[in-house]
Write a protein that holds these residues in place. Structure first.
Motif, short mmCIF file in Angstrom:
data_model
loop_
_atom_site.label_atom_id
_atom_site.label_comp_id
_atom_site.label_asym_id
_atom_site.label_seq_id
_atom_site.Cartn_x
_atom_site.Cartn_y
_atom_site.Cartn_z
N ARG A 99 5.50 41.54 87.76
CA ARG A 99 5.25 40.24 87.97
C ARG A 99 6.25 39.35 87.20
N LEU A 100 6.36 39.57 86.15
CA LEU A 100 7.38 39.09 85.30
C LEU A 100 8.80 39.33 85.71
N ALA A 101 9.11 40.46 85.99
CA ALA A 101 10.66 40.81 86.61
C ALA A 101 10.93 39.93 87.85
N VAL A 154 9.76 37.01 88.34
CA VAL A 154 9.81 35.57 88.26
C VAL A 154 11.38 35.42 87.67
N HIS A 155 11.79 36.39 87.01
CA HIS A 155 12.97 36.20 86.19
C HIS A 155 14.24 36.73 87.02
N THR A 156 14.04 37.42 88.28
CA THR A 156 15.15 38.31 89.08
C THR A 156 15.72 37.16 89.81
N PRO A 157 16.88 36.79 90.02
CA PRO A 157 17.31 35.95 91.10
C PRO A 157 16.92 36.35 92.49
N SER A 158 16.97 35.34 93.14
CA SER A 158 16.04 35.37 94.42
C SER A 158 16.95 36.55 95.42
N THR A 188 15.51 39.99 94.38
CA THR A 188 13.96 40.28 94.38
C THR A 188 13.65 41.39 95.33
#
Length: 525
Positions: free
Chosen positions: A384-386, A388-392, A395
């Motif tokens: 979940r955290l990844a 949020v921080h991963t560029p679209s 994903t």
């Protein structure tokens, strides 16, 4: 606060002429050098050089590149516009300057400030400012301050333009059908979205300031003849007593400052980014709190069952809305109790009901089941955290890596068993189906605690854990409001309204939990 006249001696007051007969005489020639300085400790200097020097000391003029002190002369009268370059609405200020440039001296004397304010500064929001600190604050919120040579006051011109993103549907509260507008980070835009939906003259929006350094605008909203006056006064008092240097994180820091719930994981206010949801709660008698720079709004009072409702249930017919609500309830309870119950029956096969003999792992993994559950819980949080921080654009690739490389290979190597992954997936879906993001995270902590209690104490651990959970929620209160109402204390009519989404016209009264002044939702004509 004492005025300038109070601090001046009678002799000095007599030196100043009450009226200038000869318009060709500069007013500055009739003032002493002392009078052209600061009028008092908090007043505005009469001399523009004094103003500029004070601004250099107080706000870093000439040090901060975005602060502008634009000196100009209109009709032989020296003036200075003071503003932050990023906030100034240049088209409006340019129009004002153009109009002032055509003035003649006999048009602005003897009372220059009043003439500017009432006749020549063509803007809808102009006010007189008598204190220097207030003038600085007025500039810091984005407006422009006009200083005039020889005047003890300044003009505040509210010609500002905040950086703002476009209004779009909130990610956490999407609907299939319904409005697509959502709150943004600008307070004025947010209250306008509420005004658009509630055109009641009794709608009150009180503005306050929180933070010694951030000076964040906070707005308390309520409908005057509906909301509980005691609740409004309590919130107003608590917001006013917040002593902190600033709340750059907006509503969340403000919530902790006025609620003070400590280490309680469960949310005691409801957040919403949808204007229609907030407007509906206002009509029920709730009080709302905006914080500038925050795209979400706090709703008070809030109970546990407020946090499990979603606007989609009210966008469908009552029977469909009731069905969606029950599906949501099942998902929420599955996210809480499915894993502990399965773990209990697997650990104690004699507890399996007839017909459920298939439950349980066909083979055991290399790690104990409790360790597998804990590792999977942490893994889901990491994903979940990844996400949020991963560029679209990445994903999808991240999801494939997490699902195939991590999940599938971990099962094949014997690190995890299939059933653990499957039941954890059910629990994760139930958590994401929870309308309140904060409630979903709190329920995850409770699920972890129940797993540990089941592993240590078996059946007594599960029973004691669930009982302690219910008691803990029941004794919680938010602004003297029972957190588990209408379940505890039990209110049959309100509880049925929680279980079944009733038609709009059948909702004749407001919820008793808000203690509304006007309890009827269908007033007689």
């Amino acid at each position: 606060m004492s005025t300038d006249t109070d601090k001046k001696s009678p002799e000095k007051q007599m030196k100043r002429p009450k009226k200038i007969d000869d318009l060709k005489i500069d007013a500055r020639e009739l003032l002493t050098d002392e009078e052209m300085g600061l009028t008092d400790e908090h007043g505005i200097p009469r001399n523009l050089e004094e103003v500029k020097q004070t601004l250099q000391e107080k706000v870093g003029l000439d040090t901060s590149f975005d602060l502008v002190f634009r000196e100009m002369e209109f009709a032989t009268k020296k003036t200075a516009f003071f503003y932050a370059n990023g906030f100034a609405k240049d088209t409006v200020l340019t129009d004002i300057i153009t109009r002032l440039s055509y003035l003649q001296r006999d048009q602005i004397v003897p009372d220059t400030l009043t003439d500017f304010m009432e006749k020549y500064v063509a803007h809808i929001q102009v006010q007189k400012i008598d204190e220097f600190e207030k003038a600085v604050h007025f500039m810091l919120i984005g407006a422009t301050v006009l200083f005039i040579e020889g005047e003890e006051s300044a003009l505040g011109i509210d010609a500002k333009m905040y950086p703002v993103r476009s209004i779009e549907e909130p990610d956490l509260e999407r609907v299939v059908r319904g409005a697509r507008d959502g709150f943004v980070e600008t307070l004025l835009t947010n209250v306008t979205l509420i005004r658009r939906r509630i055109r009641d003259p009794k709608l009150k929006l009180e503005l306050m300031t929180v933070g010694i350094r951030s000076r964040t605008d906070v707005c308390i909203g309520y409908i005057g003849d509906i909301a509980d006056p005691k609740l409004v006064e309590s919130l107003r008092d608590k917001v006013g007593k917040v002593k902190i240097d600033g709340i750059p994180l907006g509503d969340k820091q403000l919530e902790e400052a006025i609620i003070g719930k400590g280490w309680n994981p469960y949310p005691t206010v409801r957040y919403s980014e949808r204007p229609d949801v907030v407007a509906a709660h206002l009509l029920e008698g709730h009080v709302i709190i905006f914080a500038d720079t925050s795209p979400s709004v706090m709703i008070l009072p809030t109970t546990f069952f407020h946090l499990v409702q979603h606007v989609e249930e009210y966008r469908q017919t009552p029977i469909v809305g009731s069905y969606l609500r029950w599906v949501r309830f099942i998902g929420i309870f599955a996210s809480l109790f499915l894993l502990p119950l399965w773990f209990l029956m697997v650990s104690n096969p004699e507890l399996k009901p007839p017909g459920l003999d298939f439950l349980g792992p066909q083979k055991t993994g290399e790690l104990p089941l409790l360790i597998q559950f804990l590792l999977v819980e942490i893994g889901v949080d990491l994903m979940r955290l990844a996400a949020v921080h991963t560029p679209s654009p990445l994903t999808v690739a991240m999801g494939l890596v997490a699902a195939i490389l991590v999940g599938d290979i971990a099962v094949k190597t014997g690190l995890f068993i299939n059933e653990v992954i499957m039941y954890m997936a059910f629990a994760a879906v139930g958590m994401f189906a929870t309308p309140s993001y904060e409630l979903g995270l709190a329920n995850r902590l409770v699920r972890l605690l129940l797993l540990v209690l089941v592993a240590v104490f078996k059946i007594p651990g599960l029973v004691i854990g669930i009982t302690a959970w219910i008691i803990y929620l029941s004794i919680n209160r938010t602004y003297n409001t029972p957190y588990m109402w209408p379940f505890l204390p039990f209110n049959f009519k309100a509880f049925m309204a929680i279980l079944v989404r009733r038609p709009v016209l059948s909702q004749t009264t407001r919820p008793s939990i808000t203690n509304a002044i006007d309890k009827s939702r269908q007033p007689a004509e």
